[in-house]
Each structure stands twice: as structure tokens, then as C-alpha cells.
Design a protein around this motif. Structure first.
Motif, PDB file in Angstrom:
ATOM      1  N   ARG A   1      44.847  50.263  53.379  1.00 54.30           N
ATOM      2  CA  ARG A   1      43.433  49.934  53.197  1.00 54.30           C
ATOM      3  C   ARG A   1      43.271  48.917  52.069  1.00 54.30           C
TER       4      ARG A   1
ATOM      5  N   ASN B   1      40.431  48.186  50.514  1.00 52.61           N
ATOM      6  CA  ASN B   1      39.469  48.654  49.500  1.00 52.61           C
ATOM      7  C   ASN B   1      39.338  50.169  49.601  1.00 52.61           C
TER       8      ASN B   1
ATOM      9  N   GLN C   1      36.062  52.617  48.897  1.00 49.09           N
ATOM     10  CA  GLN C   1      34.827  51.820  48.783  1.00 49.09           C
ATOM     11  C   GLN C   1      33.939  52.077  49.996  1.00 49.09           C
TER      12      GLN C   1
ATOM     13  N   SER D   1      30.831  51.719  52.821  1.00 47.49           N
ATOM     14  CA  SER D   1      30.309  50.598  53.605  1.00 47.49           C
ATOM     15  C   SER D   1      29.358  51.104  54.672  1.00 47.49           C
TER      16      SER D   1
ATOM     17  N   GLN E   1      25.158  45.536  46.850  1.00 47.57           N
ATOM     18  CA  GLN E   1      26.492  45.894  46.366  1.00 47.57           C
ATOM     19  C   GLN E   1      26.405  46.909  45.227  1.00 47.57           C
TER      20      GLN E   1
ATOM     21  N   SER F   1      27.854  50.730  45.356  1.00 50.70           N
ATOM     22  CA  SER F   1      28.897  51.128  44.408  1.00 50.70           C
ATOM     23  C   SER F   1      28.651  52.511  43.815  1.00 50.70           C
TER      24      SER F   1
ATOM     25  N   GLU G   1      34.312  54.439  54.803  1.00 52.97           N
ATOM     26  CA  GLU G   1      35.168  53.608  53.966  1.00 52.97           C
ATOM     27  C   GLU G   1      35.266  52.207  54.561  1.00 52.97           C
TER      28      GLU G   1
END
Length: 606
Positions: free
Chosen positions: A488, A490, A493, A495, A546, A550, A577
Motif C-alpha cells: 500500500r 498510503n 490513510q 479516502s 484533506q 486526515s 483506505e
């Protein structure tokens, strides 16, 4: 040199019938180049009685959609040998029927062209870059006649083309229409670098604004690519007139493109010959030169001969373009032009595209190839759902080439180079009348895979699973013997899905269809919907979204306020993810893995 002489002799014998006929004679002048116009005159002589059917092509070799080149032709006139004006009718949008001639028709027109790329014509006071189907009219029934093309050039311009030079100044020869249509022409202040490879002339004819030293370096890198490509197949093709020309236009007004041709390639880009821009341009050089074998001489039967009156569909573009895509990057690595880190980025792109494409899970490389008339620079104004139903035959073919190469190396003590070389020997080496003697079919490609692997069951399974089927290769397993990891990009993270958003004070508008299986898709949100708030906070800029994302993690359920065609509503979106993956070297690669990687990516040129 003897081999070259024999190829000339055969070409002459094969064209004997055409030579006995009156050639079609073209002349081109550029008195109004400032306004992107060329004046074209074509003389058809020794004609039978009846109407002459003059046409502009609707499609172009190497392109698979319709382009309707007649739209840029106007001020059409026709006279006979004595200057008498002839009657012209328009039977269809791409043609003119000329009646009442005396055995000769002098057909003239103005051509407009202001797109410098591999498909169209680009004309200005500085240069003319001409794709022939977009430039020259032809007559039905005269396709086998030879052609002569003469240029009236502005001061300082020279000609770069694969066409054979005649003794008359600025005059060139083609044995028949198929060869003529496959022969791009660049006119301008050419800067030329020429060298010999295996007794054949390779030349790089360039229009650019850089220095001579930059071009010298670029030529040296191109030489490395030529040698690495030749090493795959064991030899260079027998270029028809003993010469291959890279026809390159690197000027600011140029569109980025590469288009393969039998003895040349059209290279267009606004990038310079410096630094990373030069490397990007060399990627096109590598890809297009590989086509001198794969698709120009190793051709699918479905594309032979090319039909200029219709869109040309093929089931084999995954091989013709996709395998070429794979080798384009591989040759750059073997030539030392790409570093290992840069090549890993290329692998990341191809693997990531494959494993995250909804379309790749639905349709096979064969079916993706058959979509080319709808996607290969085809123009349409209605929305489509290709983000969910399509993956380019370049990408899906290249991803399967990567998988096949690694399978052959790991399990069968051979490699994709051997496979390509065997296809070349059986379906590319033998040429007749400037065309392949034995264009291939899908069963041919499967049969040769069985021969190379010495396992026909494997070949059948690979084609059923990955070529006519749509099962994805396992890249983690395939790349592990080379000491490479697929992971992966990221991890952790969150999404809402891979999105193309247009931000405004009102919110973020979704431009394209949301991808099947993504959080927004599952929440019933689609293209043209406007994301107003995320977890109660407005979304007006990319940085705002963003920052809000986060603060979350994959699996969180977040309220999203959205305006759709039915009004404003709030829906619950379960975050996932980020699905992107990357290919990286394993930090603990063994000597055996490093040796495997070197055998795969190391230079093969002697």
C-alpha cells in the motif's frame, strides 16, 4: 550490404506491376503557411472512362477511431489535361466524384492544418508536420499505383521522411498507397544525426530550439535504445530502403504524441531535450521504435491491410500496443536511461492501474482492444462510464506482458524476449510487397507461447485466464523473486475514493463517475453531485478536504452533505483506505533475488 541489395531488388520486383502504371503525382506548396494552409495538387492520369472517385481518408494507420480528414479540405477544383474545368459532385462527406475527364484529372485543394502530432497536419511559417492520411487525397481503384510527392519548400526548409528520394529535388517515391499513407513527413530546418547499425542507416531528424550538444546527447541515448530493442529480436528489421528515420518535432506549438510507421516514427512534443524532459521524450522514442517490429511487421491479421474508409477494429491491441508499452520502459532501464528507482515508478504505475481498475475485473484485454475505435483520440460530447468499464489496452496489455515475462523466467527457464523473438521469426521476418506475409491471429500467439514454454497447457490457461479472460495476475507473488515488494502506498490513510473534483465556494463538484466499490459509489453519490459538507464542515478547497480527512481513519462512518439532481441530502459514507499500491525494492533482497532482477533488467546489447 548484400542483404540490403537483395531487399532493394525484391522491392523492385514486387512493385513491377505498379511501376508499369502511370504514377499518382502530388505537389505541395505553402504560400499561406502563416494561416496554416497548404496548397495541394494531385494529378491522376491514364484513367479509364467514367467518374473518378477521389477521397480523403477517414482513419489513419496506428489510430483506430474515425477522424474525417475531409473536414479540413476546401477550395476544391478539378481540370483535365487541357485545363478544362470538370464537374465535381459530393457523394459523401469524405469524397468528390469527378466526371467528364479526358483520361487525366488535375485535382487541387487547400488543406488547413494546425495540430502538430502524429494524426493530423500542423502547418505554420516555421514548419509543416504532415500525417499523410490527413494531407493527401487518393482515388479509388488506383491504390496499387506508385506515388510521387514533390514539395515546393520555403527557404531554409528540408524534408524528413521514410519515402525514397528521387533524383529530382525535393521529390519522393512510394510504391503504393498503403506505403504512402504510412509515411509521415516533416518539413523545416532539420537538424540531423545519422549513424550505422547492422549495415542499416538510422537517422534522427529533429526540429527543436535547443543546442547542438543537447541533440548529440539525445542521439547517443537513442543509439542505446536502438541496440537494446535489436537485442530483443536478435536483429534489426530489413528497412525497405535501408533506412529508418526518427522524425522529431520538439517545438513549443507541438502536441505530445508518438506514431509508429514502417520505416520511421513521428515524434512530437513541446518538451525540450534537457534533463527529465529529454527522458520523457526518450520514452516515446523507445516505445515507437519497438513498433518497427511489433505492429509494423508483426501485424495482427485484423489490421492487414489497413482500411482508410472505416474505423479499424482489432482484438490484438493488448499485444501490439500493450506489450510495446512494457518494452518501452524496459528498454530505457536496460539502456541505463532510467535508474532503478525511476523504473520502479513505472512498474508502480502499471501495477496500480491494473489492480485498481474496475474495468480490468470485468473485461478482458481482447475486449479492451475492441474498444479502441471509441477511445483512441475519438471525439464525443456525451458522458461515458469508462472509469468503471475500461482500462486502456496499452495498460492492460503491458501489465499482462509484465506478468508473462516473470512467469516465464520463474517457471519455464525462458523469458518474454524469447517469446517476442519467436513471434518475430514466424510472423514478422518474412515480408512481401511492404507487408507481412503471415499476419498473426490470437491462436498463433497462444501456439507460440506453448512452444517457447514447452507447455501448451500453460499457454492455453494463460490465454483463457488473462487474455480472453479477465483474471488479474498476482503481482505480489510475481515480483517477489526479483526482490520487489507490492505494498500500500498510503497505509492507514482514509479516502472516499479516487476523485476528480472541481472546487468552488459552493462545494466540490464530482467531475467523473465515482468508481464501483468506492465509498462514495456505495453511498449513491455520482458525477455532477456537489459535496457541500464533510462531517459538518464546508468543502471549498482541496486543502480543506484533506485536512478533514486526515482526522479520520479507514472504517469511520462520516456524514457527507451532498447536492444531487434530487436536491440536498446528507448520507453516511464509510471511509476506506487509499487503494493505491507501489512497487519498491525489498530492503532484505537476497543475492539470488538481485541476480534475478539483473537478468531481467540488465542490458542485453552487445
Amino acid at each position: 550490404m548484400q542483404k540490403i541489395f537483395v531487399s532493394f531488388l525484391l522491392a523492385g520486383l514486387l512493385c513491377g506491376t505498379a511501376q508499369a502504371q502511370a504514377p499518382v503525382r502530388y505537389s505541395l506548396a505553402f504560400p499561406n503557411a502563416a494561416h496554416h494552409e497548404a496548397q495541394v495538387t494531385v494529378v491522376f492520369s491514364d484513367l479509364k472512362s467514367g467518374s473518378l472517385q477521389v477521397r480523403m481518408a477517414r482513419s489513419s494507420p496506428g489510430r483506430y477511431a474515425l477522424h474525417e480528414f475531409a473536414k479540413n479540405v476546401y477550395a476544391v477544383k478539378a481540370t483535365d489535361s487541357k485545363g478544362k474545368v470538370l464537374t465535381i459532385s459530393r457523394p459523401d462527406p469524405s469524397g468528390w466524384d469527378v466526371a467528364g475527364h479526358d483520361g487525366t484529372v488535375r485535382f487541387s485543394y487547400t488543406l488547413f492544418g494546425d495540430r502538430t502530432d502524429g494524426t493530423y497536419a500542423g502547418i505554420d511559417e516555421r514548419h509543416a508536420h504532415l500525417n499523410i492520411p490527413a494531407t493527401l487525397a487518393y482515388a479509388r481503384g488506383l491504390e496499387e499505383r506508385p506515388a510521387q510527392v514533390q514539395f515546393e519548400l520555403p527557404a531554409g526548409w528540408q524534408v524528413a521522411t521514410q519515402l525514397r528520394p528521387e533524383t529530382a529535388p525535393n521529390t519522393y517515391f512510394a510504391p503504393h498507397l498503403q506505403h504512402l499513407m504510412d509515411s509521415p513527413i516533416s518539413l523545416g530546418a532539420q537538424q540531423v544525426r545519422t549513424w550505422q547499425e547492422q549495415g542499416k542507416t538510422i537517422e534522427l531528424a529533429v526540429l527543436h530550439e535547443g543546442t547542438a550538444a543537447e541533440l548529440d546527447t539525445y542521439a547517443d541515448q537513442t543509439k542505446k535504445i536502438v541496440r537494446e530493442a535489436s537485442a530483443v529480436f536478435g536483429e534489426l528489421p530489413a528497412f525497405d530502403f535501408g533506412r529508418y528515420t526518427f522524425i522529431a518535432n520538439y517545438l513549443p506549438q507541438t502536441g505530445g504524441d508518438g506514431m509508429e510507421h514502417r520505416n520511421s516514427t513521428s515524434l512530437t512534443s513541446a518538451r525540450s531535450l534537457r534533463g527529465q524532459e529529454a527522458i520523457d521524450n526518450l520514452g516515446t522514442v523507445s516505445h515507437e521504435f519497438f513498433h518497427a517490429w511489433n505492429v509494423e511487421r508483426i501485424r495482427p491479421k485484423s489490421l492487414e491491410p489497413f482500411d482508410f474508409d472505416r474505423a479499424n477494429q482489432s482484438e490484438a491491441l493488448w499485444f501490439a500496443e500493450g506489450f510495446t508499452l512494457y518494452y518501452g520502459d524496459l528498454l530505457l532501464r536496460r539502456a541505463g536511461i532510467l535508474t532503478e528507482a525511476q523504473y520502479m515508478q513505472e512498474l508502480t504505475t502499471i501495477v496500480n492501474s491494473m489492480v485498481n481498475s474496475p474495468g480490468a475485473r470485468l473485461y478482458s484485454p481482447v475486449q479492451m482492444s475492441q474498444q479502441a475505435p471509441f477511445v483512441d483520440a475519438a471525439a464525443a460530447i456525451d458522458p461515458n462510464n469508462r472509469g468503471n468499464t475500461y482500462l486502456s489496452y496499452y495498460t492492460i496489455g503491458g501489465a499482462n506482458a509484465l506478468a508473462l515475462d516473470l512467469l516465464l523466467r520463474q517457471n519455464y527457464k525462458t523469458d518474454l524476449d524469447t517469446y517476442m523473438r519467436t513471434v518475430w521469426r514466424q510472423h514478422g521476418q518474412a515480408q512481401q510487397n511492404f507487408a507481412p506475409q503471415r499476419p498473426y491471429t490470437l491462436p498463433d500467439l497462444q501456439r507460440i507461447l506453448g512452444e517457447v514454454a514447452r507447455d501448451t497447457a500453460f499457454a492455453g490457461q494463460f490465454f483463457r485466464t488473462h487474455i480472453t479472460g479477465h483474471e488479474l495476475p498476482n503481482y505480489e507473488e510475481l515480483l517477489a523473486p526479483a526482490g520487489l515488494l507490492v505494498r500500500r502506498a498510503n497505509p492507514g490513510q482514509p479516502s472516499m475514493g479516487l476523485l476528480d473534483l472541481a472546487y468552488s465556494p459552493q462545494g466540490a463538484t464530482i467531475i467523473n463517475s465515482t468508481l464501483v466499490g468506492s465509498p462514495l459509489y456505495l453511498a449513491g453519490i455520482d458525477r455532477e453531485d456537489v459535496l457541500l459538507k464533510f462531517n459538518g464542515k464546508p468543502i471549498r478547497k482541496q486543502q480543506e478536504l484533506q485536512k478533514l480527512l486526515s482526522k479520520q481513519k479507514p472504517g469511520d462512518v462520516v456524514p457527507v452533505e451532498v447536492r444531487s439532481r434530487t436536491g440536498v441530502r446528507t448520507v453516511q459514507v464509510t471511509l476506506a483506505e487509499v487503494p493505491a499500491v507501489e512497487v519498491v525494492p525489498a530492503p532484505t533482497a537476497t543475492p539470488e533475488q538481485l541476480a534475478f532482477r539483473m537478468a531481467w533488467l540488465g542490458s542485453k546489447a552487445k
